[in-house]
Design an enzyme around this catalytic site. Structure first.
Site, PDB file in Angstrom:
ATOM      1  N   HIS A  17     -41.824 -58.757  58.776  1.00 32.11           N
ATOM      2  CA  HIS A  17     -43.539 -58.139  58.084  1.00 32.11           C
ATOM      3  C   HIS A  17     -44.087 -57.551  59.698  1.00 32.11           C
ATOM      4  CE1 HIS A  17     -43.416 -62.960  56.688  1.00 32.11           C
ATOM      5  NE2 HIS A  17     -43.133 -62.388  56.186  1.00 32.11           N
ATOM      6  N   LYS A  41     -48.503 -73.435  47.703  1.00 31.36           N
ATOM      7  CA  LYS A  41     -47.516 -73.915  48.647  1.00 31.36           C
ATOM      8  C   LYS A  41     -47.010 -74.930  49.800  1.00 31.36           C
ATOM      9  CE  LYS A  41     -45.151 -69.338  47.603  1.00 31.36           C
ATOM     10  NZ  LYS A  41     -45.418 -67.558  48.710  1.00 31.36           N
ATOM     11  N   ARG A  90     -37.518 -56.004  50.237  1.00 25.51           N
ATOM     12  CA  ARG A  90     -36.375 -56.301  50.920  1.00 25.51           C
ATOM     13  C   ARG A  90     -34.559 -55.426  49.833  1.00 25.51           C
ATOM     14  NH1 ARG A  90     -38.028 -62.398  52.928  1.00 25.51           N
ATOM     15  NH2 ARG A  90     -39.278 -61.498  50.414  1.00 25.51           N
ATOM     16  N   SER A 128     -39.451 -65.462  56.216  1.00 27.54           N
ATOM     17  CA  SER A 128     -40.185 -66.880  57.123  1.00 27.54           C
ATOM     18  C   SER A 128     -39.343 -68.232  56.204  1.00 27.54           C
ATOM     19  CB  SER A 128     -41.047 -67.471  56.357  1.00 27.54           C
ATOM     20  OG  SER A 128     -41.988 -65.820  56.167  1.00 27.54           O
TER      21      SER A 128
HETATM   22  P1  ADP Z   1     -44.922 -64.449  50.183  1.00 24.23           P
HETATM   23  O1  ADP Z   1     -45.276 -65.488  49.600  1.00 24.23           O
HETATM   24  O2  ADP Z   1     -46.293 -63.358  48.943  1.00 24.23           O
HETATM   25  O3  ADP Z   1     -43.803 -63.540  49.269  1.00 24.23           O
HETATM   26  P2  ADP Z   1     -44.548 -63.460  52.669  1.00 24.23           P
HETATM   27  O4  ADP Z   1     -44.716 -63.778  53.830  1.00 24.23           O
HETATM   28  O5  ADP Z   1     -42.954 -63.944  52.721  1.00 24.23           O
HETATM   29  O6  ADP Z   1     -45.315 -63.760  51.398  1.00 24.23           O
HETATM   30  O7  ADP Z   1     -44.632 -62.194  52.540  1.00 24.23           O
HETATM   31  C1  ADP Z   1     -45.206 -61.034  52.173  1.00 24.23           C
HETATM   32  C2  ADP Z   1     -44.552 -59.234  52.294  1.00 24.23           C
HETATM   33  O8  ADP Z   1     -43.876 -59.218  52.783  1.00 24.23           O
HETATM   34  C3  ADP Z   1     -44.077 -59.060  50.965  1.00 24.23           C
HETATM   35  O9  ADP Z   1     -43.596 -58.192  50.506  1.00 24.23           O
HETATM   36  C4  ADP Z   1     -42.254 -59.814  50.914  1.00 24.23           C
HETATM   37  O10 ADP Z   1     -41.676 -58.554  50.145  1.00 24.23           O
HETATM   38  C5  ADP Z   1     -42.492 -58.717  52.741  1.00 24.23           C
HETATM   39  N1  ADP Z   1     -41.330 -59.755  52.713  1.00 24.23           N
HETATM   40  C6  ADP Z   1     -41.061 -60.580  53.781  1.00 24.23           C
HETATM   41  N2  ADP Z   1     -40.027 -60.459  54.757  1.00 24.23           N
HETATM   42  C7  ADP Z   1     -39.589 -59.095  55.247  1.00 24.23           C
HETATM   43  C8  ADP Z   1     -38.787 -58.690  55.388  1.00 24.23           C
HETATM   44  N3  ADP Z   1     -37.577 -59.021  56.170  1.00 24.23           N
HETATM   45  N4  ADP Z   1     -38.795 -56.744  55.713  1.00 24.23           N
HETATM   46  C9  ADP Z   1     -39.917 -56.430  54.712  1.00 24.23           C
HETATM   47  N5  ADP Z   1     -40.909 -57.234  54.091  1.00 24.23           N
HETATM   48  C10 ADP Z   1     -39.889 -58.446  54.119  1.00 24.23           C
END
Ligand code: ADP
Length: 159
Positions: A17, A41, A90, A128
């Site tokens: 992130h 969630k 990703r 996460s």
């Molecule tokens: P959500 O609950 O909407 O999936 P996240 O917090 O998991 O929210 O992720 C938010 C954004 O960050 C999404 O676009 C996700 O693809 C991106 N993201 C999460 N982890 C990574 C990572 N390791 N590298 C790049 N982008 C990421």
């Protein structure tokens, strides 16, 4: 002034992130990290805790703001005069959902554009969900989250 929003759960914020935030902040004049307060969630961390962690890890980025949001992303965007959604990609598995989301937002508000930043290969497998799982079993998450987050999680575990 170009205002972008990077929305997500950030439960908790990972190095993946943070990489997207750092790169996204270079593309827009102001980047708002929108922390989703989603009833469907059950998060591990409260919105307040997730915001606190994000604020710590982005303290060095002057054009980044952290804000909670609930409801539709397009409404949050409008309220903040933002026109650009930034999301991270990703793997192919992210693509289908992200495409659907971007198209839905576009059909709700034609002025909104979504751009995708391709993950840094170093973090392409970091999520996460996995961080929570490893942390739950007391595994080492230090290579997946910024040091401030590690410290924060250790602190709230003790309290
Ligand atoms: P959500 O609950 O909407 O999936 P996240 O917090 O998991 O929210 O992720 C938010 C954004 O960050 C999404 O676009 C996700 O693809 C991106 N993201 C999460 N982890 C990574 C990572 N390791 N590298 C790049 N982008 C990421």
């Amino acid at each position: 002034m170009k205002i972008g929003v990077y929305p997500g759960s950030f439960d908790p914020v990972t190095l993946g992130h943070l990489d997207i935030i750092t790169r996204g902040a270079k593309i827009v004049d102001k980047l708002i990290v929108g922390v989703l307060n989603n009833n469907s969630k059950t998060p591990m961390f409260t919105v307040e805790q997730r915001i606190e962690m994000l604020e710590k890890v982005t303290a060095h980025l002057p054009n980044v703001e952290i804000a909670p949001f609930a409801g539709l992303l397009v409404d949050f965007m409008k309220k903040n005069n933002a026109t650009l959604v930034i999301r991270g990609l990703r793997a192919v598995s992210d693509f289908e959902y992200e495409l659907q989301l971007a198209q839905t937002n576009k059909s709700l508000d034609k002025d909104i554009e979504t751009i995708f930043l391709v993950t840094n290969v170093k973090y392409s497998f970091v999520s996460s969900t996995l961080v929570k799982e490893i942390s739950h079993y007391k595994g080492d998450i230090s290579q997946f989250v910024p040091p401030e987050v590690l410290e924060y999680i250790e602190k709230i575990k003790i309290e």
